[in-house]
Design a protein around this motif. Structure first.
Motif, short mmCIF file in Angstrom:
data_model
loop_
_atom_site.label_atom_id
_atom_site.label_comp_id
_atom_site.label_asym_id
_atom_site.label_seq_id
_atom_site.Cartn_x
_atom_site.Cartn_y
_atom_site.Cartn_z
N SER A 6 -0.19 -5.82 16.46
CA SER A 6 -0.56 -6.38 15.15
C SER A 6 -0.17 -5.43 14.03
N PHE A 7 -0.31 -4.12 14.25
CA PHE A 7 0.09 -3.17 13.20
C PHE A 7 1.59 -3.19 12.98
N VAL A 8 2.36 -3.28 14.08
CA VAL A 8 3.81 -3.33 13.95
C VAL A 8 4.24 -4.58 13.20
N LEU A 9 3.61 -5.71 13.52
CA LEU A 9 3.96 -6.96 12.85
C LEU A 9 3.62 -6.91 11.36
N VAL A 10 2.44 -6.40 11.05
CA VAL A 10 2.02 -6.36 9.65
C VAL A 10 2.74 -5.24 8.91
N GLY A 11 2.70 -4.04 9.49
CA GLY A 11 3.24 -2.87 8.79
C GLY A 11 4.74 -2.84 8.68
N THR A 12 5.43 -3.29 9.75
CA THR A 12 6.89 -3.19 9.75
C THR A 12 7.54 -4.44 9.16
N LEU A 65 -0.70 9.93 10.75
CA LEU A 65 0.59 10.44 11.21
C LEU A 65 1.10 9.63 12.40
N THR A 66 0.20 9.26 13.30
CA THR A 66 0.59 8.44 14.46
C THR A 66 1.07 7.07 14.01
N LEU A 67 0.36 6.47 13.06
CA LEU A 67 0.77 5.15 12.56
C LEU A 67 2.11 5.22 11.85
N PHE A 68 2.38 6.34 11.19
CA PHE A 68 3.69 6.49 10.55
C PHE A 68 4.79 6.52 11.61
N GLN A 69 4.52 7.19 12.75
CA GLN A 69 5.49 7.19 13.85
C GLN A 69 5.65 5.77 14.40
N LEU A 90 7.67 -1.06 -6.87
CA LEU A 90 7.11 -0.75 -5.56
C LEU A 90 5.64 -0.36 -5.62
N GLY A 91 5.07 -0.28 -6.82
CA GLY A 91 3.68 0.16 -6.94
C GLY A 91 2.72 -0.69 -6.15
N ASN A 92 2.76 -2.01 -6.37
CA ASN A 92 1.85 -2.90 -5.65
C ASN A 92 2.11 -2.90 -4.15
N ILE A 93 3.40 -2.83 -3.77
CA ILE A 93 3.71 -2.79 -2.34
C ILE A 93 3.18 -1.52 -1.70
N MET A 94 3.29 -0.39 -2.39
CA MET A 94 2.78 0.88 -1.86
C MET A 94 1.25 0.84 -1.74
N ILE A 95 0.59 0.21 -2.71
CA ILE A 95 -0.86 0.08 -2.63
C ILE A 95 -1.25 -0.76 -1.43
N LEU A 96 -0.55 -1.89 -1.24
CA LEU A 96 -0.82 -2.75 -0.09
C LEU A 96 -0.59 -2.01 1.22
N MET A 97 0.51 -1.26 1.28
CA MET A 97 0.83 -0.52 2.50
C MET A 97 -0.19 0.58 2.75
N SER A 98 -0.67 1.22 1.70
CA SER A 98 -1.68 2.27 1.85
C SER A 98 -2.99 1.70 2.39
N ILE A 99 -3.36 0.51 1.91
CA ILE A 99 -4.59 -0.14 2.40
C ILE A 99 -4.46 -0.47 3.89
N ILE A 100 -3.29 -1.04 4.26
CA ILE A 100 -3.07 -1.39 5.67
C ILE A 100 -3.11 -0.14 6.55
N PHE A 101 -2.45 0.93 6.12
CA PHE A 101 -2.44 2.18 6.88
C PHE A 101 -3.86 2.73 7.02
N TYR A 102 -4.61 2.71 5.93
CA TYR A 102 -5.96 3.29 5.96
C TYR A 102 -6.87 2.49 6.89
N VAL A 103 -6.81 1.17 6.80
CA VAL A 103 -7.68 0.33 7.65
C VAL A 103 -7.35 0.55 9.12
N TYR A 104 -6.08 0.52 9.46
CA TYR A 104 -5.69 0.71 10.86
C TYR A 104 -5.96 2.14 11.32
#
Length: 269
Positions: free
Chosen positions: A212-218, A180-184, A142-156
């Motif tokens: 777009s965030f829901v599509l990419v993030g979820t 925190l809002t994006l996590f919700q 999950l390391g690479n997936i977590m890095i990718l998800m962290s980048i997406i969260f940070y950018v948004y």
């Protein structure tokens, strides 16, 4: 030599018993009964009224589980292969600690240990064991997936803070509130009614940001999680089939050694 041969045949019979569905069904029933018993113990009224009954039943269950672990240990050829499985270590630990704390004054510890016995259902049911093995295998991947998800969260989060800081400061006042809002939002819990629609009243095009965030993030990132888990489930099933084949080979090797011993005894006679 005959005593050794008799003991070997006894272990072979235990190995046959272990492969029977009835044995698995009985152990599963005992685990479920233990779970029911632990649940009933949470009622102080029942526990205070039938404390002796609960103690006797728990003592019987402890020894039944002990006998089960002994049967599984003797039914493995050779015996040290029993401790190659982490699930066998877990079962051994639960039973051994139950004997160590039996009769002690640590009632809370004993109750917690009885609850942990419920987890032994994972070791008994092969499908559950494969699933948990796959989940554990997923953690290093999950390391690479977590890095990718962290980048997406940070950018948004940065974009959201820049665009909606003044419109919704309670959601996007700073980078931490935005995260925190994006996590919700990514949990899909009331994100449209509670977050997007109030902002859309002032910024009609804000739906592009949230959708777009829901599509990419979820959907995209979570599908990566599912893909990794499915891949590891397949690996776990393949390894389990290899383990079964190895057990069969070990069993056949033990039978051949037993036959050799019998032939040697006949030659001596």
């Amino acid at each position: 030599m005959s005593e050794i041969s008799t003991f070997t045949r006894f272990r072979q019979r235990l190995a046959v018993i272990l492969d029977q569905p009835v044995f698995t069904a009985v152990v599963t029933t005992l685990i479920l009964f233990n779970a029911l018993l632990v649940g009933l113990e949470t009622s102080e009224t029942l526990y205070s009224r039938y404390e002796n009954t609960f103690s006797v039943l728990n003592y019987i269950l402890l020894w039944l589980f002990t006998i089960e672990v002994i049967i599984r240990f003797l039914g493995v050829f050779p015996s040290y292969h029993f401790f190659k499985s982490p699930w066998n270590w877990f079962d051994f630990f639960i039973v051994a600690v139950g004997h160590i704390f039996a009769g002690s004054a640590f009632i809370t510890v004993l109750r917690v240990l009885r609850v942990l016995r419920v987890l032994r259902a994972i070791t008994v049911v092969p499908s559950l064991r494969r699933l948990v093995d796959a989940l554990l295998r997923t953690i290093p991947s999950l390391g690479n997936i977590m890095i990718l998800m962290s980048i997406i969260f940070y950018v948004y989060a940065v974009i959201g803070t820049m665009l909606y800081r003044d419109t919704a400061p309670e959601y996007f006042g700073d980078i931490f509130q935005s995260l925190l809002t994006l996590f919700q939002v990514v949990t899909l819990e009331s994100w449209a009614s509670a977050v997007m629609r109030p902002i859309a009243e002032t910024n009609p095009l804000s739906w592009i940001y949230f959708v777009s965030f829901v599509l990419v993030g979820t959907f995209v990132v979570f599908n990566l999680f599912v893909g990794v888990i499915v891949s590891n489930v397949e690996k776990a099933e393949a390894e389990e089939s290899e383990d079964k084949l190895q057990k069969q080979l070990d069993h056949m090797e033990s039978e051949l050694s037993d036959i050799k011993q019998l032939l040697k005894e006949k030659q001596k006679d």
